[in-house]
Motif scaffolding. Structure first.
Motif, mmCIF file in Angstrom:
data_model
loop_
_atom_site.group_PDB
_atom_site.id
_atom_site.type_symbol
_atom_site.label_atom_id
_atom_site.label_comp_id
_atom_site.label_asym_id
_atom_site.label_seq_id
_atom_site.Cartn_x
_atom_site.Cartn_y
_atom_site.Cartn_z
ATOM 1 N N HIS A 1 0.820 -1.216 0.000
ATOM 2 C CA HIS A 1 0.000 0.000 0.000
ATOM 3 C C HIS A 1 0.853 1.266 0.000
ATOM 4 C CE1 HIS A 1 -3.123 -2.925 1.162
ATOM 5 N NE2 HIS A 1 -3.912 -2.119 0.473
ATOM 6 N N LEU A 2 2.083 1.155 -0.485
ATOM 7 C CA LEU A 2 2.936 2.313 -0.713
ATOM 8 C C LEU A 2 2.810 2.732 -2.171
ATOM 9 C CD1 LEU A 2 6.132 1.061 1.138
ATOM 10 C CD2 LEU A 2 4.397 2.644 2.024
ATOM 11 N N ARG B 1 -5.527 11.733 3.046
ATOM 12 C CA ARG B 1 -6.662 12.045 3.913
ATOM 13 C C ARG B 1 -7.813 12.635 3.090
ATOM 14 N NH1 ARG B 1 -4.705 11.727 9.215
ATOM 15 N NH2 ARG B 1 -2.456 12.082 9.379
ATOM 16 N N ALA B 2 -7.476 13.538 2.173
ATOM 17 C CA ALA B 2 -8.514 14.147 1.338
ATOM 18 C C ALA B 2 -9.175 13.104 0.440
ATOM 19 C CB ALA B 2 -7.909 15.265 0.500
ATOM 20 N N PHE B 3 -8.378 12.176 -0.100
ATOM 21 C CA PHE B 3 -8.944 11.129 -0.964
ATOM 22 C C PHE B 3 -9.920 10.259 -0.167
ATOM 23 C CE2 PHE B 3 -4.792 11.030 -3.694
ATOM 24 C CZ PHE B 3 -5.044 12.323 -4.109
ATOM 25 N N ARG B 4 -9.584 9.967 1.084
ATOM 26 C CA ARG B 4 -10.480 9.173 1.935
ATOM 27 C C ARG B 4 -11.798 9.914 2.157
ATOM 28 N NH1 ARG B 4 -13.946 6.862 4.546
ATOM 29 N NH2 ARG B 4 -13.559 5.423 6.290
ATOM 30 N N PRO C 1 -12.212 3.305 2.604
ATOM 31 C CA PRO C 1 -11.245 3.050 3.669
ATOM 32 C C PRO C 1 -9.887 2.591 3.154
ATOM 33 C CG PRO C 1 -12.914 1.326 3.595
ATOM 34 C CD PRO C 1 -13.385 2.394 2.679
ATOM 35 N N PHE C 2 -9.791 2.269 1.879
ATOM 36 C CA PHE C 2 -8.498 1.945 1.266
ATOM 37 C C PHE C 2 -7.470 3.025 1.578
ATOM 38 C CE2 PHE C 2 -5.634 2.553 -2.358
ATOM 39 C CZ PHE C 2 -5.090 1.289 -2.527
ATOM 40 N N TRP C 3 -7.907 4.282 1.569
ATOM 41 C CA TRP C 3 -6.967 5.383 1.770
ATOM 42 C C TRP C 3 -6.514 5.497 3.210
ATOM 43 C CZ3 TRP C 3 -4.497 6.677 -2.290
ATOM 44 C CH2 TRP C 3 -5.110 6.512 -3.538
ATOM 45 N N ASP C 4 -7.287 4.970 4.157
ATOM 46 C CA ASP C 4 -6.801 4.876 5.538
ATOM 47 C C ASP C 4 -5.606 3.922 5.602
ATOM 48 O OD1 ASP C 4 -8.794 6.570 6.546
ATOM 49 O OD2 ASP C 4 -10.189 4.899 6.842
ATOM 50 N N VAL C 5 -5.704 2.822 4.876
ATOM 51 C CA VAL C 5 -4.620 1.839 4.858
ATOM 52 C C VAL C 5 -3.377 2.443 4.215
ATOM 53 C CG1 VAL C 5 -3.936 -0.467 4.098
ATOM 54 C CG2 VAL C 5 -6.314 -0.035 4.771
ATOM 55 N N VAL C 6 -3.584 3.172 3.129
ATOM 56 C CA VAL C 6 -2.462 3.822 2.451
ATOM 57 C C VAL C 6 -1.778 4.828 3.386
ATOM 58 C CG1 VAL C 6 -1.844 5.379 0.562
ATOM 59 C CG2 VAL C 6 -3.417 3.471 0.153
ATOM 60 N N HIS D 1 2.210 4.586 4.926
ATOM 61 C CA HIS D 1 3.262 5.582 4.754
ATOM 62 C C HIS D 1 3.720 6.155 6.091
ATOM 63 C CE1 HIS D 1 1.730 5.321 0.624
ATOM 64 N NE2 HIS D 1 2.942 5.714 0.281
ATOM 65 N N LEU D 2 2.795 6.420 6.993
ATOM 66 C CA LEU D 2 3.199 6.922 8.303
ATOM 67 C C LEU D 2 4.015 5.874 9.064
ATOM 68 C CD1 LEU D 2 -0.024 8.841 9.350
ATOM 69 C CD2 LEU D 2 2.281 9.815 9.240
ATOM 70 N N GLY D 3 3.617 4.617 8.940
ATOM 71 C CA GLY D 3 4.389 3.560 9.588
ATOM 72 C C GLY D 3 5.794 3.455 9.035
ATOM 73 N N LEU D 4 5.925 3.598 7.722
ATOM 74 C CA LEU D 4 7.243 3.523 7.104
ATOM 75 C C LEU D 4 8.109 4.710 7.518
ATOM 76 C CD1 LEU D 4 9.266 2.202 5.236
ATOM 77 C CD2 LEU D 4 8.147 3.337 3.296
ATOM 78 N N ILE D 5 7.533 5.901 7.559
ATOM 79 C CA ILE D 5 8.292 7.078 7.988
ATOM 80 C C ILE D 5 8.839 6.863 9.396
ATOM 81 C CG2 ILE D 5 8.063 9.503 8.658
ATOM 82 C CD1 ILE D 5 6.005 9.742 6.312
#
Length: 377
Positions: free
Chosen positions: A163-164, A193-196, A202-207, A211-215
């Protein structure tokens, strides 16, 4: 200009809001005169020119042009005309792979070149710009176009396993190493966030979480002393890591270089608008590095670092300096630093041969002055 709601105790450059807004408008007018081309190639378009890039028109520039123009609508009576003209250019240059995305590069004859495929940052910003336009001017066209592009990003850009975001639609079916890279400057958290919000998907919550987890992991494992991120990570279908050597652009693909210089602005913007503790922590890490390594003098920021903070290019470059102003908005002890950044930014002239730092600088100014907002939020 529309004023955004920033979360938490956010500081801004010193001075009356009217003075800050006037500085943004003055800079925008310089940027507009330098880079917005009317009727390029004799067509009924407008396009943002990129004289310091390899080609005269790049998708990144059109995405930035749409975002900036929509945000400036309250100060520019011709903003919608300019927005629509840039949008016509975008729509006239679809990707050769996914036609709902934008072909990333055009030559001096406005012909798409180098395969005519997409670049992720361009389409993320194009979609975001369309959402801003919908909120500024209403109707259904901008919203419909935005939703179509968001769906194309979902199917052709986002890696279905991690999901990156990949580097472009050309990577969606590839099984080689270069198809499994992600560019840190494409991690536009507020866009997700805007796309969600606009899609309800909810796909965009996962995305966003990916990314936040990877950062968070990259800062902890690879840059604990600086918080810096690399231009590219590789092996996104397994355990992503900073690129080893050149994977797409240069030997510094695994360092804080000409792509990742945008990261403090992107992460900082999400931190001040969303208040997400993960973004806030990442931004604070970057702010601490910038203030400590420069002793609160922006002119000491250098044009590139290894992830452990060693200087790669011993000169000052605005594209590296001004993004660090945004994380400082969350620093309660950072007024002196943010004011120094503001003085640097407003005293650095817009050069006609330097679209990249000037366009970054304009967007940073919009954030610093409270004029950036997340559509639908």
């Amino acid at each position: 200009m529309r004023r955004a709601h920033y979360r938490g105790a956010v500081i801004r450059p010193s001075g009356p809001q009217t003075d800050l807004n006037e500085a943004v408008v003055a800079y925008y007018r310089q940027w507009q005169a330098a880079f917005v081309r009317q009727r390029p190639c004799g067509q009924d378009w407008a396009a943002v020119a990129s004289p310091d890039a390899e080609l005269p028109y790049v998708g990144e520039g059109q995405g930035w042009g749409l975002v900036v123009t929509a945000l400036m609508a309250g100060a520019d009576p011709n903003a919608r005309q300019q927005f629509d003209a840039i949008l016509r250019y975008v729509m006239a240059h679809p990707s050769s792979i996914d036609p709902d995305l934008h072909a990333a590069e055009q030559n001096e004859r406005c012909e798409s070149v180098n395969g005519g495929d997409s670049a992720t940052d361009a389409d993320l910003d194009i979609a975001y710009g369309l959402l801003l336009a919908h909120e500024q001017w209403g109707g259904t066209t901008y919203l419909e176009l935005a939703r179509r592009r968001i769906e194309a990003i979902k199917r052709s850009i986002v890696d279905p396993k991690s999901h990156l975001v990949r580097a472009g639609d050309w990577a969606r079916d590839g099984d080689d190493a270069v198809s499994r890279i992600s560019r840190s400057s494409d991690w536009m958290l507020g866009h997700f966030r805007a796309f969600r919000t606009v899609t309800g998907d909810p796909f965009w919550d996962v995305v966003l979480d990916a990314h936040l987890g990877l950062i968070t992991r990259l800062q902890a494992e690879y840059s604990p002393g600086t918080g810096l991120l690399p231009d590219f990570v590789e092996r996104i279908n397994r355990t992503p890591r900073p690129a080893h050597g050149e994977v797409l652009e240069s030997e510094h693909d695994g360092s804080f270089w000409w792509n990742a210089c945008r990261v403090p602005w992107r992460i900082g913007t999400d931190a001040v608008l969303s208040g997400d503790p993960r973004s806030v922590a990442a931004a604070a890490h970057l702010n601490t590095f910038a203030r400590t390594t420069t002793r609160d003098d922006p002119t000491r920021i250098k044009a590139g670092y290894t992830l452990d903070g060693r200087v790669l290019a011993d000169y000052t470059e605005p594209a590296f300096v001004v993004p660090f102003a945004v994380p400082a908005m969350l620093d309660r002890n950072g007024q002196h630093w943010i004011d120094a950044e503001w003085r640097y930014l407003t005293s650095t002239p817009v050069r006609a041969d330097a679209y990249y730092p000037a366009t970054i600088g304009l967007q940073v100014m919009l954030v610093l002055t409270g004029n950036w907002w997340t559509p639908g939020v």
